[in-house]
Structures are given as structure tokens and as C-alpha cells.
Design a protein around this motif. Structure first.
Motif, PDB file in Angstrom:
ATOM      1  N   GLY A   1     -48.506-114.843  98.130  1.00 45.36           N
ATOM      2  CA  GLY A   1     -47.909-114.178  96.976  1.00 45.36           C
ATOM      3  C   GLY A   1     -48.327-114.789  95.656  1.00 45.36           C
ATOM      4  N   GLY A   2     -49.494-115.423  95.641  1.00 40.12           N
ATOM      5  CA  GLY A   2     -49.964-116.043  94.411  1.00 40.12           C
ATOM      6  C   GLY A   2     -49.244-117.331  94.057  1.00 40.12           C
ATOM      7  N   GLN A   3     -48.500-117.900  95.007  1.00 39.13           N
ATOM      8  CA  GLN A   3     -47.736-119.117  94.741  1.00 39.13           C
ATOM      9  C   GLN A   3     -48.290-120.292  95.550  1.00 39.13           C
ATOM     10  N   PHE A   4     -48.037-121.480  95.007  1.00 38.46           N
ATOM     11  CA  PHE A   4     -48.440-122.697  95.696  1.00 38.46           C
ATOM     12  C   PHE A   4     -47.208-123.535  96.033  1.00 38.46           C
ATOM     13  N   GLY A   5     -47.384-124.342  97.046  1.00 41.16           N
ATOM     14  CA  GLY A   5     -46.317-125.243  97.454  1.00 41.16           C
ATOM     15  C   GLY A   5     -46.863-126.630  97.700  1.00 41.16           C
ATOM     16  N   VAL A   6     -45.964-127.532  98.010  1.00 41.80           N
ATOM     17  CA  VAL A   6     -46.328-128.888  98.371  1.00 41.80           C
ATOM     18  C   VAL A   6     -45.793-129.151  99.771  1.00 41.80           C
ATOM     19  N   GLN A   7     -46.589-129.836 100.568  1.00 41.17           N
ATOM     20  CA  GLN A   7     -46.150-130.234 101.900  1.00 41.17           C
ATOM     21  C   GLN A   7     -46.179-131.752 102.002  1.00 41.17           C
ATOM     22  N   PHE A   8     -45.059-132.299 102.468  1.00 35.54           N
ATOM     23  CA  PHE A   8     -44.937-133.731 102.692  1.00 35.54           C
ATOM     24  C   PHE A   8     -45.008-133.990 104.197  1.00 35.54           C
ATOM     25  N   ALA A   9     -45.902-134.874 104.600  1.00 32.18           N
ATOM     26  CA  ALA A   9     -46.077-135.210 106.013  1.00 32.18           C
ATOM     27  C   ALA A   9     -45.420-136.555 106.299  1.00 32.18           C
ATOM     28  N   VAL A  10     -44.678-136.608 107.404  1.00 33.34           N
ATOM     29  CA  VAL A  10     -44.005-137.842 107.811  1.00 33.34           C
ATOM     30  C   VAL A  10     -44.371-138.147 109.256  1.00 33.34           C
ATOM     31  N   ASN A  11     -44.818-139.372 109.493  1.00 36.03           N
ATOM     32  CA  ASN A  11     -45.095-139.851 110.847  1.00 36.03           C
ATOM     33  C   ASN A  11     -44.294-141.129 111.060  1.00 36.03           C
ATOM     34  N   THR A  12     -43.593-141.206 112.192  1.00 36.14           N
ATOM     35  CA  THR A  12     -42.707-142.337 112.446  1.00 36.14           C
ATOM     36  C   THR A  12     -43.123-143.102 113.698  1.00 36.14           C
ATOM     37  N   PHE A  13     -42.600-144.314 113.818  1.00 36.22           N
ATOM     38  CA  PHE A  13     -42.665-145.044 115.082  1.00 36.22           C
ATOM     39  C   PHE A  13     -41.557-144.474 115.971  1.00 36.22           C
ATOM     40  N   GLY A  14     -41.917-143.895 117.076  1.00 39.06           N
ATOM     41  CA  GLY A  14     -40.905-143.331 117.966  1.00 39.06           C
ATOM     42  C   GLY A  14     -40.718-141.849 117.754  1.00 39.06           C
ATOM     43  N   GLU A  15     -40.526-141.135 118.866  1.00 38.36           N
ATOM     44  CA  GLU A  15     -40.391-139.685 118.835  1.00 38.36           C
ATOM     45  C   GLU A  15     -38.914-139.285 118.849  1.00 38.36           C
ATOM     46  N   ARG A  16     -38.672-138.050 118.432  1.00 39.75           N
ATOM     47  CA  ARG A  16     -37.328-137.472 118.491  1.00 39.75           C
ATOM     48  C   ARG A  16     -37.361-136.257 119.408  1.00 39.75           C
TER      49      ARG A  16
ATOM     50  N   ALA B   1     -27.192-128.696  92.925  1.00 38.60           N
ATOM     51  CA  ALA B   1     -27.190-127.420  93.641  1.00 38.60           C
ATOM     52  C   ALA B   1     -28.555-127.201  94.284  1.00 38.60           C
ATOM     53  N   PHE B   2     -28.549-126.436  95.378  1.00 42.89           N
ATOM     54  CA  PHE B   2     -29.813-126.038  95.987  1.00 42.89           C
ATOM     55  C   PHE B   2     -30.540-125.076  95.060  1.00 42.89           C
ATOM     56  N   VAL B   3     -31.863-125.156  95.075  1.00 42.91           N
ATOM     57  CA  VAL B   3     -32.671-124.232  94.286  1.00 42.91           C
ATOM     58  C   VAL B   3     -33.757-123.644  95.170  1.00 42.91           C
ATOM     59  N   GLY B   4     -34.169-122.425  94.829  1.00 39.83           N
ATOM     60  CA  GLY B   4     -35.307-121.816  95.496  1.00 39.83           C
ATOM     61  C   GLY B   4     -35.047-121.400  96.927  1.00 39.83           C
ATOM     62  N   VAL B   5     -36.116-121.404  97.704  1.00 41.35           N
ATOM     63  CA  VAL B   5     -36.079-120.873  99.064  1.00 41.35           C
ATOM     64  C   VAL B   5     -36.218-121.996 100.080  1.00 41.35           C
TER      65      VAL B   5
ATOM     66  N   ASP C   1     -39.980-124.590  92.529  1.00 42.27           N
ATOM     67  CA  ASP C   1     -38.636-125.129  92.741  1.00 42.27           C
ATOM     68  C   ASP C   1     -38.537-126.608  92.385  1.00 42.27           C
ATOM     69  N   LEU C   2     -39.685-127.277  92.274  1.00 37.79           N
ATOM     70  CA  LEU C   2     -39.705-128.701  91.940  1.00 37.79           C
ATOM     71  C   LEU C   2     -40.160-128.959  90.509  1.00 37.79           C
TER      72      LEU C   2
ATOM     73  N   GLY D   1     -39.461-141.770  85.346  1.00 36.30           N
ATOM     74  CA  GLY D   1     -38.735-142.890  85.927  1.00 36.30           C
ATOM     75  C   GLY D   1     -37.436-142.512  86.599  1.00 36.30           C
ATOM     76  N   SER D   2     -37.018-141.240  86.484  1.00 39.43           N
ATOM     77  CA  SER D   2     -35.783-140.781  87.122  1.00 39.43           C
ATOM     78  C   SER D   2     -36.097-139.622  88.062  1.00 39.43           C
ATOM     79  N   PHE D   3     -35.496-139.641  89.227  1.00 44.26           N
ATOM     80  CA  PHE D   3     -35.732-138.561  90.180  1.00 44.26           C
ATOM     81  C   PHE D   3     -35.009-137.296  89.729  1.00 44.26           C
ATOM     82  N   ASP D   4     -35.698-136.162  89.889  1.00 46.84           N
ATOM     83  CA  ASP D   4     -35.159-134.873  89.460  1.00 46.84           C
ATOM     84  C   ASP D   4     -34.720-133.995  90.626  1.00 46.84           C
ATOM     85  N   TYR D   5     -35.410-134.117  91.747  1.00 46.15           N
ATOM     86  CA  TYR D   5     -35.123-133.268  92.907  1.00 46.15           C
ATOM     87  C   TYR D   5     -35.235-134.105  94.180  1.00 46.15           C
ATOM     88  N   VAL D   6     -34.628-133.579  95.244  1.00 45.87           N
ATOM     89  CA  VAL D   6     -34.827-134.159  96.567  1.00 45.87           C
ATOM     90  C   VAL D   6     -35.113-133.025  97.544  1.00 45.87           C
TER      91      VAL D   6
END
Length: 478
Positions: free
Chosen positions: A293-308, A358-362, A383-384, A327-332
Motif C-alpha cells: 500500500g505504498g507504506q514501509f515498516g520496520v522489523q525487529f529480529a530477536v534471537n535468544t538462548f533457549g527456545e519457547r 495509548a496504542f497507536v496504529g495497526v 506509527d513510530l 535521549g527519551s523513548f517515545d514508543y514501545v
């Protein structure tokens, strides 16, 4: 059906574990009254060995279709049969009256072994015959899984004998894995397409008892990198991926490697019965993604020791974003079960505005498999408050979202610009063919060292992978 409190003699429907617990506790009490010297292990075995297995999945909608063992276990309790049998059996090592061979991600044939204790409580010697069957005929027809065990055993009066049970899996014949913990996280019916289960039946002296057996095999790839670094020459280099022993094409995703963390000492990890979890981060990465839809996003990859076993619990990943780098966080961005605890089984990722609370976006489904150490969280740039040209700071926190709510590990203060990475990969995702190789070109990006100073290399996440080899952190040497 249970007696209804306060109604006199009326009955009411009473299901779930809340209904099962008092029924089984009462059944165990009746057996203890008859056999006061028996151990809890023996009482449990009697109840499970003699349970009714002819339980339908949906007697009205699907008449004649048996419920899978993952739904009914040993079956529906029949305390009268448990009280009358003179035979019991259980797993020698675990003590359980069932044979769980667990989750197995495989790209080679494997043989798994269990030892079963069979107890003859009668006052006469007995000769027992042993047979096994699959819960569903198509599992037997498939030929991927087979069991081997003695066909007969002789047990003296009031004695026990241990017998070996060997389960063999031919990885090449396994069905294709189609489960995940995101969009299909609550699709329990999909288990029937990949799991194998049945009953081991032991008969003799007028008794016939059974032990359920079960295995969840995952037809796996074998993606590897010969080295964990790439040396650039004139700004470019090659990284080779192999899939020599894979039984499926080895799918992979490429991210900018921006942070790593050492393993938490084993002395700080929970033991059996401890009511806390430790989520141990290994590597994190990030990338720009076209979400349509002409939009971009960001993907964060996480790899851990040990599976779930499932991405819903006990791990939550909180990714704090300082979108304007002040220096201050705006979103999580964080992951959680869609609809709340126990609602859907689906894991999703959402953005929370720390200014408006509040939650924002999708929301996006979290890209995470079952029995995996990997997770990919997605968010819209809109959204970020980001664009591909924005330099932002982010930190990743791994938290116990089941027991304590505490965060147990962190990789902090990484700086990155999505449109200007320090090092670029020629592909964002791909697949290494079975018995084949794939080469990735790695190159420096002009201005990337200043725009994305936290990137030290590439983080590769592998799908359909075996435990402990689901990711590669590749250091780039300029």
C-alpha cells in the motif's frame, strides 16, 4: 456432569481442568482406599492405563473420528476398570504412564529410546503380549514413524519387568510443517497434520492396559554458514549459505546485526518448580520492510538462548524507540497474545505511545514459530514517527510475562537509520535449496558508518531449523 452446589440433587455441566481435577482426585482416593500401600506413581498409572480411549473429536459433527491424543491423553477415566486391573505400566525414567518423545526438529533419521516398566500385581506369573497402533490410519500409511518393542514378556507374580521401546523417525517422509505462533498460533487442529501418536497396548491374564505415545516431528532444513564473518575487499564480500543435509529448502531472513549479549550463567536460571522465567537475549537486528500500500515498516529480529514452546509465554520483548533521538523513548513495540491471556493463541505486535499512554496504529502478527528461539516484531514507520531517513535509537528488553513480569535481559542504546545501513545484503530473504548453496553479497553503504553506527554485521534467522542453529550472527570486517 457434576453435582450442583446448593441444589440438592441437581446436576450441572462442569468442564475444563476445574472439572477434571476433582473427578480425578476422587478417583485416586477410591483407589487409595482399596490399595493403601500404592505410591502416587502407581495410582496415576492405574487410572491412565485403564482409561477409555474411544473418545470422539466431535461426535455430532464428525461421527467416528477419534480425538487426538494431544486432546485426550490416556483417555477418559474409568475408576472401576482401574480398581479391577492387576497390571500397570509407566515410563521408567519419568514415571509417567505415557511415552512422550517430545518435539523433534530433524533432517536425518533418528531413533529415540524409552524404557517401560510393566508391573504384575497378581499372585501368579503372567505372559503378556504387546502391540502398538496409530491413532489415525494416515500416520501409519505415511511410514515416517515406527515403533519397535518385544512382542511378549513374561512377568513373575508381584514383580516388574522393564522393556525397551524404540521410536524411529525417517525425516525425509515427514509432512511439511505448517504451524506457527502468530496467525496460526491458536490452530490446534493443525497439530493433527504433523504429529504422530497412538497407544502401546499390553494384554495378559485377562487385563488389557495401554500407554499413549506421542511425538511432534518438524521436517527441518540445515542452513549453515562456514564462517561467522565476511571480509570486505573494495567494499564488497561474499557470504556462503549451505543446506547440505536439509530435508526442505532452507528459508532465511537477513537483518542488520545491531546488538549481542552473553549467556546468563546457569546458576541464575530457574530449576524445576521455580515460579519464574529467565529470557536470555543472544542477538538482535533490524531492517526496513515494504508492508504494501505504498507504506514501509520496520522489523525487529530477536534471537535468544533457549527456545519457547509458544511465543505467547513466557517471553515478552519490549522494544523501546527514541524516534527523534533526543535521549527519551517515545514508543514501545511489544508482543502479546491477541485478545489477552488464553484468548486466541495468536501472538501479535503493537506500538504503544509513551506520551499519550495509548496504542497507536495497526497490529501485526508476530513472525515466530513454535519451539523456536526466534521472533520478528513488525511496526509501521508511520506509527513510530519514523521515515527511512530517520536516525533513531532503540533498546530491547526481554521480560518474563507469565510469572513475575520482570525484565531479565537487555541490549540497549543501539542507533540505526533504516534507509542507510552500515552494511547491506543483496537479499532481505531467500531460500537455500536442499543439498545446495546460496551466496549473499555484502557491501558497505556510503554514509552508513555515521547513520547506523551500531551495526556490526548481519543477523540471519533460519526457518524450519533445528534447535541451537536457528540463527547466525555474522561480523563484517571492512
Amino acid at each position: 456432569v457434576s453435582a450442583e452446589a446448593g441444589s440438592g440433587t441437581n446436576a450441572t455441566a462442569f468442564g475444563g481442568t476445574s472439572g477434571a481435577t476433582p473427578m480425578i482426585a476422587g478417583s485416586a482416593a477410591l483407589l487409595l482406599d482399596k490399595y493403601p500401600t500404592m505410591t502416587p506413581r502407581e495410582i496415576k498409572a492405574l487410572l491412565m492405563n485403564t482409561a477409555e480411549t474411544s473418545i470422539g473429536l466431535n461426535p455430532v459433527g464428525l461421527p467416528g473420528v477419534g480425538a487426538p491424543i494431544t486432546r485426550i491423553g490416556a483417555g477418559e477415566v474409568r475408576v472401576n476398570q482401574a480398581a479391577n486391573t492387576k497390571t500397570a505400566a509407566w515410563d521408567k525414567d519419568s514415571g509417567a504412564p505415557s511415552l512422550s518423545f517430545g518435539y523433534q526438529a530433524l533432517n536425518v533419521p533418528v531413533m529415540l529410546a524409552k524404557n517401560v516398566v510393566v508391573r504384575n500385581y497378581s499372585n501368579t506369573p503372567r505372559l503378556y503380549t504387546i502391540t502398538s497402533g496409530f491413532r489415525y490410519p494416515d500416520d501409519a500409511t505415511n511410514g515416517a514413524v515406527s515403533l519397535k518393542f518385544p512382542s511378549t514378556i513374561s512377568i513373575p507374580a508381584n514383580s516388574s519387568v522393564s522393556i525397551p521401546v524404540l521410536l524411529t523417525i525417517d525425516a525425509s517422509k515427514l509432512p511439511t510443517w505448517d504451524l506457527n505462533g502468530g496467525s496460526r498460533g491458536g490452530d490446534g487442529f493443525r497439530l493433527q497434520g504433523v504429529e504422530f501418536d497412538g497407544y502401546l497396548t499390553i494384554s495378559g491374564g485377562g487385563d488389557s492396559i495401554h500407554l499413549p505415545w506421542h511425538v511432534l516431528p518438524h521436517k527441518a532444513a540445515d542452513v549453515q554458514t562456514p564462517v561467522d564473518y565476511v571480509i570486505l575487499k573494495n567494499g564488497t564480500g561474499k557470504l556462503t549459505l549451505t543446506n547440505v543435509l536439509g530435508k526442505v529448502n532452507g528459508r532465511f531472513d537477513v537483518f542488520a546485526l545491531t546488538g549481542q549479549s552473553g549467556r546468563i550463567p546457569s546458576s541464575q536460571l530457574p530449576g524445576p518448580g521455580d515460579n519464574f522465567a529467565v529470557i536470555d537475549l543472544k542477538s538482535v537486528g533490524v531492517r526496513l520492510v515494504d508492508i504494501g500500500g505504498g507504506q514501509f515498516g520496520v522489523q525487529f529480529a530477536v534471537n535468544t538462548f533457549g527456545e519457547r514452546a509458544h511465543p505467547n509465554y513466557p517471553a515478552e520483548f519490549d522494544i523501546y524507540v527514541d524516534s527523534n533521538n533526543d535521549g527519551s523513548f517515545d514508543y514501545v513495540v511489544f508482543n502479546f497474545e491477541n485478545g489477552g491471556f488464553g484468548a486466541t493463541g495468536q501472538n501479535i505486535s503493537r506500538v504503544y505511545d509513551l506520551t499519550t499512554n495509548a496504542f497507536v496504529g495497526v497490529a501485526f502478527y508476530t513472525d515466530a514459530d513454535l519451539d523456536s528461539a526466534n521472533a520478528i516484531l513488525t511496526a509501521r514507520l508511520l506509527d513510530l514517527g519514523l521515515t527511512p531517513a530517520t536516525t533513531f535509537r532503540y533498546s530491547v528488553y526481554a521480560c518474563d510475562n507469565y510469572f513475575t513480569g520482570l525484565c531479565t535481559d537487555a541490549i540497549e542504546n543501539m542507533t540505526y537509520t533504516l534507509g542507510t545501513p552500515r552494511y547491506n545484503s543483496s537479499v532481505a530473504a531467500g531460500a537455500v535449496p536442499m543439498k545446495g548453496t546460496t551466496k549473499i553479497t555484502v557491501s558497505t553503504v556510503p554514509g552508513g558508518a555515521a547513520a547506523s553506527p551500531s551495526q556490526s554485521g548481519l543477523l540471519l534467522l533460519y526457518r524450519d531449523a533445528r534447535p541451537k542453529v536457528e540463527a547466525s550472527a555474522i561480523t563484517v570486517v571492512p
